[in-house]
Design a protein around this motif. Sequence first.
Motif, short mmCIF file in Angstrom:
data_model
loop_
_atom_site.label_atom_id
_atom_site.label_comp_id
_atom_site.label_asym_id
_atom_site.label_seq_id
_atom_site.Cartn_x
_atom_site.Cartn_y
_atom_site.Cartn_z
N GLN A 66 0.83 -1.20 0.00
CA GLN A 66 0.00 0.00 0.00
C GLN A 66 0.87 1.25 0.00
O GLN A 66 1.87 1.34 0.71
CB GLN A 66 -0.92 0.01 1.21
N ASP A 68 1.13 4.58 1.32
CA ASP A 68 0.63 5.40 2.41
C ASP A 68 1.84 5.99 3.10
O ASP A 68 2.65 5.25 3.69
CB ASP A 68 -0.21 4.56 3.37
N ASP A 264 -1.24 15.46 1.75
CA ASP A 264 -1.04 14.02 1.82
C ASP A 264 -1.30 13.43 0.45
O ASP A 264 -2.35 13.70 -0.15
CB ASP A 264 -2.00 13.37 2.83
N ILE A 267 -3.90 7.60 -0.93
CA ILE A 267 -3.56 6.24 -0.51
C ILE A 267 -3.99 5.28 -1.61
O ILE A 267 -5.08 5.41 -2.17
CB ILE A 267 -4.25 5.89 0.82
N ASP A 269 -2.55 1.47 -4.09
CA ASP A 269 -1.70 0.29 -4.24
C ASP A 269 -0.54 0.61 -5.17
O ASP A 269 -0.72 1.24 -6.22
CB ASP A 269 -2.50 -0.88 -4.84
N CYS A 297 1.08 4.31 -8.80
CA CYS A 297 0.11 3.77 -7.85
C CYS A 297 -1.32 3.94 -8.38
O CYS A 297 -1.59 4.75 -9.26
CB CYS A 297 0.24 4.49 -6.51
N SER A 299 -5.23 4.43 -6.77
CA SER A 299 -6.13 4.59 -5.62
C SER A 299 -7.42 3.84 -5.90
O SER A 299 -7.68 3.41 -7.03
CB SER A 299 -6.44 6.08 -5.38
#
Length: 443
Positions: A66, A68, A264, A267, A269, A297, A299
């Motif tokens: 993940q 994050d 941020d 989040i 993979d 990535c 989401s």
Amino acid sequence: MKAETFEIELAGREWARQFYTSVVRSFAKTVTEPITNSDTSYKRKFSLPDASGLVQKALALQKGTQFDLAQCKSELTNPALERTIEIRLYTAKGHGRQSRTCEIVDFAEGMTPDELKAAFKVFAADKTGVSKGRPGRSLFGRGVSDVLLGHRGGTFYSHKEGILSKLESLFDPTSDKQPKATLTDFEKPTAADLKDLHLRRGENGSCVRFVLHEDCHIPEEGTIVPALSQFYMLRLINADPNVKVKVFRYRAGGKVFEDTLDYDFPIGDVIEHLAFSIPEPVVGAGLPPLQVDGIICRSNVKGGLPGREAREQRANGILIVDDKDAVLDLTFLPQFEDAPYLRNIFGIIRIKSIRDVFSWYLNNGKDSPLTTSRDGFDAKNEFTKLLFKELSKQLEPIYRREEERFNKSLSENLSREARQRLNDAIKELNRFLKEMMGEGEGT
């Protein structure tokens, strides 16, 4: 025969055009320039590396895990290295400022009168010497100059070693042939002088003050903090756990609102890594090879992440940075920008040694691969074409797999929808037949 050599001057209207097309029309671009300068000055003050380490930690995340960065931020947090940068925006009268005044304040190195003069005397010059060999994110040698000269009443105040310096930019495109500046120093500034600039006695720092151009749109109260938090050029500063960019808004009725910018990454993979080099970025220039590393990535946000239609608040796309944490672009590459199957894709690509390419272009009198409007890479530039071609080789296979995944999901959703519609039609037909046949009556 008589020969005369004279200097060719740049018309005032052309100077004005340069400033206008660079930062003037965008509030986010405008404040980015002094904020990045402040951040770099803090790093010199504390002898910190140019890169915060967050990108390095992000690139180290393994495929299949993940994405994050909460833990990464926690590991980088150091209260002893906390740095504060302030944005002070006056949108109403009654606070001792003209409406639309903006100030960017820091408590970093500060500058002496000589340092201030050297920093602004030559527009768009190589400022390596001024920055003690660490120019930070500055890529054009213009930065704050564009802000001071493009807006109104641009003034740079700096407090260092007990001396307050004031550099006032002077430029009227209707009458001036070129910009000028007045430098004044105050050896014993009063506490009131410093307080007016939000600076502190016994502490170095700077305050960049200007009145926003009438064509610069100030985001609405409810959107200004999200817009600045998400703005692609500020993301790595806002994401640094040791940097606090505070926004003070001075409103009507003497009210002052305060928030802190924070960013941020989504989040998701980790679906792929990139690692390749470009051996000769500029043919015959003798520049070092470029090392490109990236992480891609996905989401799982229903409906997709905000795309480029969200402007400053765009969340998808690939953030391209250099090894000093300067953000260069946010893109999927031009030919993929509107692809619906990339709606949830985001990532980071870091390119080492790319600053040597930018310097080579500028020092050889050529157009930079980066637009002076701070809109990322110039797609028409020869280097950009090479870079995007090499990135396409790496990214297109990933994108095509996402397209297949998207189409399969779409097909499955349509099949489920078709089956549901068929079931609903059969139920409706059965109900109709029951009514027609009178099923159950008289029994």
